[in-house]
Structures are given as structure tokens and as C-alpha cells.
Motif scaffolding. Structure first.
Motif, PDB file in Angstrom:
ATOM      1  N   SER A 245       0.806  -1.426   0.004  1.00  0.00           N
ATOM      2  CA  SER A 245       0.088   0.077  -0.083  1.00  0.00           C
ATOM      3  C   SER A 245       0.759   1.170   0.090  1.00  0.00           C
ATOM      4  O   SER A 245       0.549   2.168  -0.698  1.00  0.00           O
ATOM      5  CB  SER A 245      -0.987   0.061   1.110  1.00  0.00           C
ATOM      6  N   GLU A 246       1.987   1.314   0.642  1.00  0.00           N
ATOM      7  CA  GLU A 246       2.727   2.456   0.718  1.00  0.00           C
ATOM      8  C   GLU A 246       3.519   2.474  -0.498  1.00  0.00           C
ATOM      9  O   GLU A 246       3.670   3.757  -1.103  1.00  0.00           O
ATOM     10  CB  GLU A 246       3.845   2.252   1.793  1.00  0.00           C
ATOM     11  N   THR A 247       3.871   1.439  -1.352  1.00  0.00           N
ATOM     12  CA  THR A 247       4.326   1.603  -2.436  1.00  0.00           C
ATOM     13  C   THR A 247       3.325   2.001  -3.725  1.00  0.00           C
ATOM     14  O   THR A 247       3.800   2.966  -4.387  1.00  0.00           O
ATOM     15  CB  THR A 247       4.917   0.147  -3.126  1.00  0.00           C
ATOM     16  N   MET A 248       2.105   1.723  -3.475  1.00  0.00           N
ATOM     17  CA  MET A 248       0.951   2.180  -4.354  1.00  0.00           C
ATOM     18  C   MET A 248       0.653   3.849  -4.018  1.00  0.00           C
ATOM     19  O   MET A 248       0.831   4.565  -5.014  1.00  0.00           O
ATOM     20  CB  MET A 248      -0.150   1.508  -4.201  1.00  0.00           C
ATOM     21  N   LEU A 249       0.612   4.094  -2.595  1.00  0.00           N
ATOM     22  CA  LEU A 249       0.435   5.432  -2.351  1.00  0.00           C
ATOM     23  C   LEU A 249       1.505   6.363  -2.929  1.00  0.00           C
ATOM     24  O   LEU A 249       1.329   7.560  -3.046  1.00  0.00           O
ATOM     25  CB  LEU A 249       0.441   5.454  -0.739  1.00  0.00           C
ATOM     26  N   LEU A 250       2.693   6.094  -2.910  1.00  0.00           N
ATOM     27  CA  LEU A 250       3.876   6.993  -3.177  1.00  0.00           C
ATOM     28  C   LEU A 250       3.726   7.168  -4.611  1.00  0.00           C
ATOM     29  O   LEU A 250       4.092   8.163  -5.130  1.00  0.00           O
ATOM     30  CB  LEU A 250       5.309   6.547  -2.691  1.00  0.00           C
ATOM     31  N   ALA A 251       3.516   6.154  -5.370  1.00  0.00           N
ATOM     32  CA  ALA A 251       3.282   6.137  -6.908  1.00  0.00           C
ATOM     33  C   ALA A 251       2.093   7.063  -7.319  1.00  0.00           C
ATOM     34  O   ALA A 251       2.245   7.923  -8.145  1.00  0.00           O
ATOM     35  CB  ALA A 251       3.059   4.723  -7.506  1.00  0.00           C
ATOM     36  N   LEU A 252       1.172   7.004  -6.522  1.00  0.00           N
ATOM     37  CA  LEU A 252      -0.127   7.733  -6.651  1.00  0.00           C
ATOM     38  C   LEU A 252       0.122   9.103  -6.568  1.00  0.00           C
ATOM     39  O   LEU A 252      -0.181  10.160  -7.117  1.00  0.00           O
ATOM     40  CB  LEU A 252      -1.193   7.305  -5.759  1.00  0.00           C
ATOM     41  N   SER A 253       0.870   9.546  -5.306  1.00  0.00           N
ATOM     42  CA  SER A 253       1.094  10.789  -4.830  1.00  0.00           C
ATOM     43  C   SER A 253       2.384  11.530  -5.581  1.00  0.00           C
ATOM     44  O   SER A 253       2.589  12.645  -5.330  1.00  0.00           O
ATOM     45  CB  SER A 253       1.343  11.059  -3.432  1.00  0.00           C
ATOM     46  N   GLY A 254       3.192  10.706  -6.501  1.00  0.00           N
ATOM     47  CA  GLY A 254       4.120  11.322  -7.218  1.00  0.00           C
ATOM     48  C   GLY A 254       5.273  11.775  -6.281  1.00  0.00           C
ATOM     49  O   GLY A 254       6.286  12.419  -6.858  1.00  0.00           O
ATOM     50  N   GLN A 255       5.617  11.006  -5.094  1.00  0.00           N
ATOM     51  CA  GLN A 255       6.819  11.262  -4.606  1.00  0.00           C
ATOM     52  C   GLN A 255       7.977  10.680  -4.956  1.00  0.00           C
ATOM     53  O   GLN A 255       7.882   9.504  -5.586  1.00  0.00           O
ATOM     54  CB  GLN A 255       6.622  10.439  -3.000  1.00  0.00           C
TER      55      GLN A 255
END
Length: 901
Positions: free
Chosen positions: A793-803
């Protein structure tokens, strides 16, 4: 280690294609144990008459008897001249001038050189997905980057057009014919997947090139000399190509030889003077080639006519097989004895981890070929240019009995795959005797993955690295493998490790609450936690680095590490710096676990601000951050470390320092309600708390302590967070006091699975997240579709948020990052998952029963405290929690306490 191409030898060993064949006769092969095999490959068409053809050997014996000189360059070679004359007689049109070579690739090189010197132009045009050999020029004409990577290929002045597309060819000729020396192509793309172009494509392409003054080179290295049911695929053409290339079958299965036959109008004497090859005109190869032509041409090409008839017969049988198993076979292709069987994308069957790995990484037909040769005793081979196509190229002498045997073997494969009995497909790989440890290799030092070019990363695309956490994972992702015996399972774990890292599943789009979209890949490192320790650590790190590199090649803008892949890389430290941002996923895992704890505490009446919280594995990355987050509201806390680690006390003391410093620095206007531990720190001078000395810490023993003795620490715990890197069970929940809440974040679990009915203990898996949409993990879907691991989920979240930076690296995760990811999670719709344990949802009834048990425990504790105070004639009750604080679950204070998410 093999002294002959160890990389290839290892690959053959992995797929059990390394059997020693010690004898061959016709279409039959025999191994060292006397087992007989049907050769349905004929060395990619180079054995037209099978093994040890008598007429070829007779020609060689006659040459030996006559003492014909084999190599006499630069003198005239009578046998080579005789072969050139024979080729001029049998090839179409006015093809008549031959240049001999030692191989197919060398023949292509000769044609490229002749075309360039004849026309004075440089560009060689070929087709995408074509194959012309592996020397540098031939490799450059090969329209597949798979073969070119790492060799500085293609060389300059090579380009490609789509195969079978006359309009594209004509457009290119109209635009730049005056710069093109030649167009080289195959009448049937062999290595490209046995791809047949539209009817009359080859002949029309020759006519188009001739119209625009471009030479044509027809590569019949595979199709020529009877393979398609004609002497040449171009035998019926009205116009012959300018150059016809032959090899493979020309040597009759005994001698390496190639021939470039040219029309007089395309010949150039400058080429004839400058081009030569030491072995090209040798008499022995020419003698066998002449004998090969004799055998093919005798009785009005009777053998080739039978190939045409039998080719129609076997194609009909294969097409019937395709109709019977449309879920397995996608297409039958080819002509004569040059056939290909294309399998469906088996990775999409979603019920097998091994088929997913094989499908995404080019191993499906290797597995099938392995089964066919080891179980059915039929030799075939995969096409490395198209990993879903199985090559079927029997010797031209094979009759219908042999064809029927091959079809029966293929039917057995189709039935196995159709029935999802992958155990039957792979059992021979682990049951063979003397196979040894297939994954055995000299450990290599872990290296960084190859640097990914800047700008090649695709926003929203991610990769996530997974591995088996326990034996049961093997069966969850491949149900048919439950048929393994214990011995076979042990061998299987070694075998699958030998496959190395690879893509195993494509994760469909996930859309966040903010409208952002991400998709990605699961990448497997097929090792168990026990394999990643000790001597296996270097191998594991290298495999993880390989997985990161593969994800980068797919354009991933973020790669996440799951479970032990984070531990073995020191929280991702060993795989950073490749150009692909890395996350261990440990921060969101911790944040979600802590929020889940607070939610269950609220539902069950546990007042965290008065509770005793025990953190097991507190010196690890997740344990440390979890302790710091829970310390904001805990009543008191005990940090537990590994008793076998002599540095554990020092490490735990450092974590205690970090907790005290973080609490001292926290603003006093925080929304969350501090517990006794945080209040104790706030009551003292801030600077003193930040720079607290070991002796000064003694003043906090009533609210903060550390130990390596697990059992006493758990004895009076209210809340236990378990987050160690151990791959063994550490906590038996049946030995805990009633009213104890346990959150197990470790993977594999550290809390023993048990029937907890009547114990008064509640255990749940921590670190699980409910993403904003369902997450489809295919055969790796060990959780419900609406639940994902925190690290994924952290991997997806960081990809979604453009970090764009690395996150959660190393063992010192920061509260600042925890708060940032908390805010991003709220923005994009990531929430803690509903409580479950070992795959079973924690029911409302279980939570209510636990709440009742905790209330009894709390009442008993209060009564004990009151009794102790009365017995000690103490009139003060300042530290005694009220009954309402122990049972309330809806106060405004507790609602505000979750704001840190």
C-alpha cells in the motif's frame, strides 16, 4: 561449473534439458541410460535426414578413401565448384553464383557485404521480429532488441519495417530507396514465432524492391531444402530474389556449411576479390552438401513431396488439438515440417505462481519442452524470440507413426494444463535422480541494479517485490503442488530459487480518492526467509537487486520491498541508488498497525493513556517507529529486544532515548491526548528530556523500560505490538493474561496460531491496509481483494502521490515521514484493514467478548489498586483510572486521539 558456456549449462540444468544423449539414429536419440527419445526438433532443421545419415557418412568415407584434400585454399577446390554448379542447377531463375560460408550467420554477413559494395549504399532494411543470426552484422539485421542488448547492436545503417506489411515496405522504398542497399527477410519467420506472412507477400516484396532498385536477400536458412514441403519456399516465384541464403539442412546434419547464391546482375567482382573464409570452401562440407542435394532430389523429390503431404496431415491433427483445448493452444502456424504451436498467455490463468513466473519471464514453453522430453520422451524446443511458441521441426524422414506419437505427447500437455494439474507438469523436475541442488551457485556479492536512464520512469507505475514467507504460501499460490511429497517439496524449493527474480503478476489500475491512477507489477524473489539468512543473504540481496532492475526496465517510478526483502536489504539500503526510488513500506505498515490498535482499543474500552503497551522487536525499524507512535498516548511502555543479541540492551536504550526526545519536542497543542508516559515527559524541562542521560532515564522506569526477557514483559501487558525480523513463532497467545490485545505485524507471523475461544485474548494481523479500490494479485491473492499489505500500500500510495525520493529506508524511520504518509493516506483513501488473523476475519462477537473480558480485568485492577492504597493507608487516588475511562468508547477525547493518521 561447466567449462562450456556455464550460463547456458545452468539454464539447461534448471529445466532438465541437460540429459546426456550418447547415440542417435535417424529420428531417434538414446541417453546414457538407454532411454529412447523421438527427435522432433532436428537441431532447428539442420538434420534433414536425422542423426548419422548413412548417405552423408558414405560420402565422407568415399572422400577419405579417395584422400580428397579437405583444405587447399587459395587453390581451386573441385568439390566446392561441384557444389556451386549443383546449386545453380536447382535454385530458381538465374540464381547461379555461389559464395560458401561456414554457418547461416556468416552467409548473412557475406550477403550484406555484397549488397553494400554492389550498390554503393549503406542501409540494410529488414523486418521487425525477424532473425538472421548472431554475428554483429546478422544481429543488426535481426529485428529483435532481445538479442542486441549489451552488444552495441544494431550497428549503424540498419532499419526495420513490419513483417508482412507491403504498404509499409512500399512507403519506405518510395521515401528512401536511393539509400537502401538491400531488403533482407524470411519467407516464414522461424525464430520470430513460425510466422507466415500473407499469401504472395514474399514475391510481391521482391517485385517492389526490384521496381525501386533495391536488392532483395531471401533468407531461407531455415525454410530451404524441403522444410516447407518445397525444395525452396521461393521455388514457385515468378521472380527470384537477388540473393538466396541457405545453410542448416545443406550440411546434411554432419557438416557446418552455408551458401549465398546470387543472380549475375547482383554480383560484384570487388566482393569476390576481397571476401574469403579459411574453411568456407572445404571439400568435406561440399561433398556432404552434394550428397544432401542428391537425396532430396532423387525420385522426383519424393521425400519432399511426402513432407508436403505429412505436413498437411500433422497440421490438421494439431488444429484438432487446438479446437479441443482452446484455453491452452492459441494458434497453429507454419507449413510442411516447419510448424509452431502458440500457447495461450498462461500467466493469465491466475491459478498458478509457477505458470505466472514462466509466462512473464519467457519460460512457459521451456517448462512444456522439459515435460515433453523427460516424461513423454519427445524432444522439442522453445522459441526464445517468442516464448509462447513451441517449435516443431522433425527430420524430413519422419513418417506418420512418429507424427502421431508427438501429437499424443502434446495432447497430454494440453490435458494437464487444461486441468490445472501443474504438479504433473513439473514433478519430473524435482523427482529426477542425481539432480543435485539446482539453485547451488557460488554466492556473489550483492551489487546495485543497473542504473535506469533518467526520464524513463513512468508516473504511477510501480513494482513490488514479494517472496514466500512460509511453505503454505507455495500451496496457496499453486494448489496442485500439495501433491508433493516432503522430499519433492524440499527439492522444489531449491529448484524454484534457481529461477531467480522475475515478474509474476500485473496489477490492474488502482484509482485513489484524489482521482490519481497507479498500476504495477509483482516481482518474485522465490526464496523463503530461512534461505535469506546467513550464507543465503548475498544471494538474496543480488536477487532483490535484479528484481529492482527488472522493475526499472518496465518503467516503474517506485519499487517497494515486501516482508523479508526489506529486512535482508537493511530496510532497502543495499538497493537504493539505481535511479528507481525505493521504499521498504515499513512506515505505512507501522502507521496502519498503530491506528488499527487505537481503533480496537476504542471499540473495546481500552484507555491507551493508562494502558501498559509492550513492543516486541522494539529495536527494529517497525518496532521502533511503532513504539514512538504509541508512546504519544500510552500509559506506560516496555521495549523488548532479542535476548540472543548482546547489543540488544544498548539498542533498546537508544530507542528509549528517541522516544523521550520525540515526546519532549512534540507541541503541546497536539490533537491527540497524551498518556501518562507523554505527560511525564512534558512535566519535566524540555531540554533535559531531549538530552536525557542514562541515569536521568531512571526516573522514567515507572512509564518506560526495556528488557530482553519476553515472558515477564508480557505478564501484565494490556496491548502487545509484535514486530520482529524473526521467522519463527515467539508468542503463544494462550499463555497471556485474559484481556490482552495483540497486534502481530511480523511476516511470517511471530504469534502462534491457536484457538483463542475462552482465553480472553484478542490477536489480529497488523500492517494491513484497505486501499481505495480492490487490489488484484492473481495467484498471490492470499488476502481478500479489498485488503493489501501495508508495504504494498505504501508503494502504491507513493506512486499515486508522485513522491520522487526514497522512503522508509534503514532502521530509523522518522515521525515526520509517518505523519506525511498519514496525511497522504487520508488524501488518497487508504485506511487500516478490518481486523483479521491468519486469514480469518475477527468477528464482532469476538471483539465484544474481548471487551467484556477487558472490563473485568480493568475492574479487578482498580480494585487491587484501591485495596493496596487502603492497606497502605494512602489517601491519594490521583493515579487510579476511573471506571468510565475504562469503558467509554465514544468520548470526544478519544475521537480526537486518532488524528495522527
Amino acid at each position: 561449473m561447466s567449462f562450456l558456456n556455464p550460463a547456458r549449462s545452468k539454464l539447461l540444468e534448471i529445466f532438465a534439458l541437460n540429459g546426456a544423449m550418447v547415440r542417435g539414429s535417424g529420428a531417434r536419440l538414446f541417453d546414457e541410460n538407454g532411454e529412447e527419445y523421438l527427435d522432433f526438433l532436428s537441431q532447428y532443421g539442420a538434420l534433414p535426414f536425422g542423426h548419422n545419415p548413412e548417405r552423408g557418412w558414405a560420402a565422407l568415407r568415399a572422400a577419405h578413401e579417395a584422400q580428397i584434400p579437405s583444405l587447399i585454399q587459395p587453390l581451386h577446390s573441385a568439390e566446392a565448384e561441384r557444389l556451386a554448379k549443383r546449386l545453380a542447377e536447382v535454385t530458381p531463375g538465374d540464381l547461379s553464383i555461389t559464395t560458401l560460408a561456414n554457418s547461416g550467420a556468416e552467409t548473412v554477413e557475406a550477403a550484406i557485404k555484397l549488397a553494400r559494395i554492389r550498390t554503393g549504399r549503406a542501409l540494410i532494411l529488414s523486418t521487425r521480429n525477424g532473425f538472421h543470426g548472431k554475428t554483429l552484422g546478422a544481429l543488426s539485421a535481426t529485428g529483435k532488441s532481445l538479442y542486441q542488448q549489451g552488444f552495441n547492436a544494431p550497428a549503424p545503417d540498419f532499419d526495420y519495417v513490419p513483417y508482412g506489411d507491403l504498404d509499409a515496405l512500399e512507403a519506405r522504398l518510395v521515401a528512401s530507396a536511393d539509400g537502401i542497399a538491400a531488403f533482407i527477410f524470411e519467407p516464414i519467420q522461424g525464430e520470430g514465432g513460425v510466422v507466415c506472412p500473407p499469401e504472395d507477400y514474399a514475391e510481391a516484396a521482391i517485385a517492389l524492391c526490384r521496381k525501386h532498385g533495391v536488392l532483395t536477400i531471401l533468407d531461407e536458412i531455415q525454410t530451404g531444402l524441403g522444410r516447407t514441403g518445397q525444395l525452396f519456399a521461393c521455388s514457385h516465384f515468378k521472380e527470384a530474389p537477388d540473393m538466396l541464403l541457405l545453410s542448416k539442412a545443406l550440411g546434411g546434419g554432419l557438416m557446418p556449411i552455408g551458401a549465398c547464391i546470387v543472380r549475375p546482375s547482383a554480383w560484384d567482382d570487388r566482393f569476390g576479390r576481397l571476401h574469403s573464409s579459411t574453411f568456407a570452401n572445404n571439400a568435406l562440407a561440399a561433398t556432404v552438401a552434394c550428397a544432401t542435394l542428391d537425396q532430396l532430389l532423387e525420385d522426383d523429390q519424393a521425400l519432399i513431396r511426402r513432407v508436403a503431404e505429412n505436413g498437411t496431415y500433422i497440421r490438421a491433427r494439431l488444429e484438432a488439438l487446438q479446437r479441443a483445448y482452446p484455453d491452452v493452444i492459441r494458434e497453429v502456424r507454419g507449413r510442411g515440417y516447419m510448424l509452431g504451436l502458440e500457447f495461450q498467455p498462461l500467466e493469465e490463468r491466475r491459478n498458478s505462481a509457477i505458470m505466472a513466473h514462466a509466462g512473464f519471464n519467457g519460460g512457459v514453453t521451456a517448462l512444456i519442452a522439459s515435460y515433453l522430453v523427460n516424461v513423454q520422451k519427445v524432444l522439442t524446443a522453445p522459441l526464445f524470440n517468442d516464448s509462447r511458441v513451441l517449435r516443431l521441426q522433425p527430420p524430413l524422414i519422419l513418417g506418420r507413426d512418429g507424427l502421431d506419437k508427438a501429437v499424443a505427447a502434446l495432447e497430454a500437455v494440453c490435458r494437464i494444463i487444461h486441468e490445472n494439474d501443474y504438479y504433473a507438469l513439473v514433478r519430473h523436475l524435482v523427482a529426477r535422480k542425481g539432480g543435485g541442488d539446482l539453485a547451488e551457485a557460488v554466492p556473489q556479492a550483492a551489487t546495485q541494479p543497473a542504473s535506469v536512464p533518467k526520464g524513463s520512469l513512468v508516473p504511477g507505475r510501480f513494482g513490488f517485490v514479494i517472496h514466500y514467507t512460509e511453505d503454505e504460501d507455495i500451496f496457496r499460490s499453486d494448489a496442485s503442488l500439495r501433491q508433493f511429497s516432503e522430499e519433492e517439496l524440499t527439492s522444489w524449493k531449491a529448484w524454484v530459487k534457481g529461477l531467480g527474480a522475475g515478474i509474476v503478476h500485473e496489477i490492474p489500475d488502482v484509482t485513489s480518492r484524489a482521482g490519481k491512477v497507479a498500476s504495477g507489477w509483482l516481482l518474485s524473489v522465490p526464496m523463503l526467509p530461512g534461505d535469506m539468512r546467513g550464507k543465503g543473504k548475498a544471494e538474496a540481496r543480488q536477487m532483490i537487486a535484479d528484481a529492482v532492475a527488472i522493475a526499472g526496465e518496465q518503467g516503474a517510478c517506485r519499487v517497494g520491498l515486501g516482508a523479508f526483502t526489506s529486512i535482508v536489504t537493511r530496510g532497502g539500503e543495499t538497493v537504493t541508488g539505481s535511479g528507481v526510488p525505493i521504499t521498504s513500506g515499513n512506515t505505512l505498515t507501522t502507521v496502519s498497525a498503530v491506528k488499527a490498535v487505537t481503533q480496537i482499543c476504542r471499540r473495546t474500552g481500552i484507555a491507551l493513556e493508562d494502558a501498559h503497551v509492550v513492543v516486541v522487536g522494539a529495536s527494529g525499524a517497525i518496532g521502533r517507529l511503532g513504539a514512538m507512535l504509541l508512546a504519544r498516548r500510552a500509559g506506560r511502555m516496555t521495549l523488548v529486544g532479542n535476548a540472543r543479541n548482546p547489543f540488544a540492551p544498548r539498542l533498546l536504550s537508544k530507542v528509549a532515548d528517541d522516544i523521550l526526545s520525540s515526546l519532549a519536542r512534540n507541541p503541546r497543542t497536539d490533537a491527540w491526548t497524551p498518556g501518562r508516559l507523554a505527560r511525564s515527559v512534558r512535566q519535566m524541562d524540555t531540554e533535559k528530556a531531549i538530552h536525557v542521560a542514562p541515569k536521568a532515564k531512571a526516573g522514567y522506569e515507572h512509564v518506560l523500560s526495556w528488557t530482553t526477557d519476553l515472558e515477564p514483559a508480557l505478564a501484565d501487558a494490556d496491548v502487545v505490538l509484535v514486530a520482529t525480523s524473526s521467522d519463527t513463532v515467539l508468542v503463544d497467545p494462550r499463555r497471556l493474561k485474559p484481556g490482552t490485545l495483540v497486534c502481530d505485524v511480523a511476516r511470517p507471523p511471530n504469534v502462534q496460531k491457536a484457538d483463542l475461544r475462552g482465553t480472553g485474548v484478542l490477536v489480529f494481523d497488523g500492517g494491513l491496509v484497505r486501499p481505495p479500490g480492490d487490489v488484484d494479485l492473481g495467484p498471490f491473492q492470499t488476502l481478500p481483494a479489498n485488503i493489501a499489505w501495508g508495504c504494498l500500500s505504501e508503494t502504491m500510495l507513493l506512486a499515486l502521490s508522485g513522491q520522487e525520493r526514497d522512503f522508509s529506508i534503514g532502521s530509523t524511520l522518522t515521525l515526520a515521514d509517518a505523519d506525511l504518509l498519514s496525511a497522504l493516506a487520508e488524501e488518497h483513501g487508504f485506511e487500516p484493514a478490518p481486523a483479521q488473523w491468519y486469514g480469518d476475519m475477527v468477528t464482532e462477537a469476538a471483539i465484544n467478548a474481548f471487551a467484556a473480558q477487558f472490563r473485568r480485568k480493568a475492574v479487578d485492577r482498580v480494585a487491587g489498586q484501591i485495596g493496596g492504597q487502603v492497606g497502605g493507608r494512602s489517601g491519594g487516588r490521583a493515579n487510579v483510572p476511573s471506571l468510565s475511562s475504562l469503558t467509554s468508547d465514544d468520548t470526544g477525547v478519544r475521537q480526537r486521539s486518532d488524528r495522527f493518521w
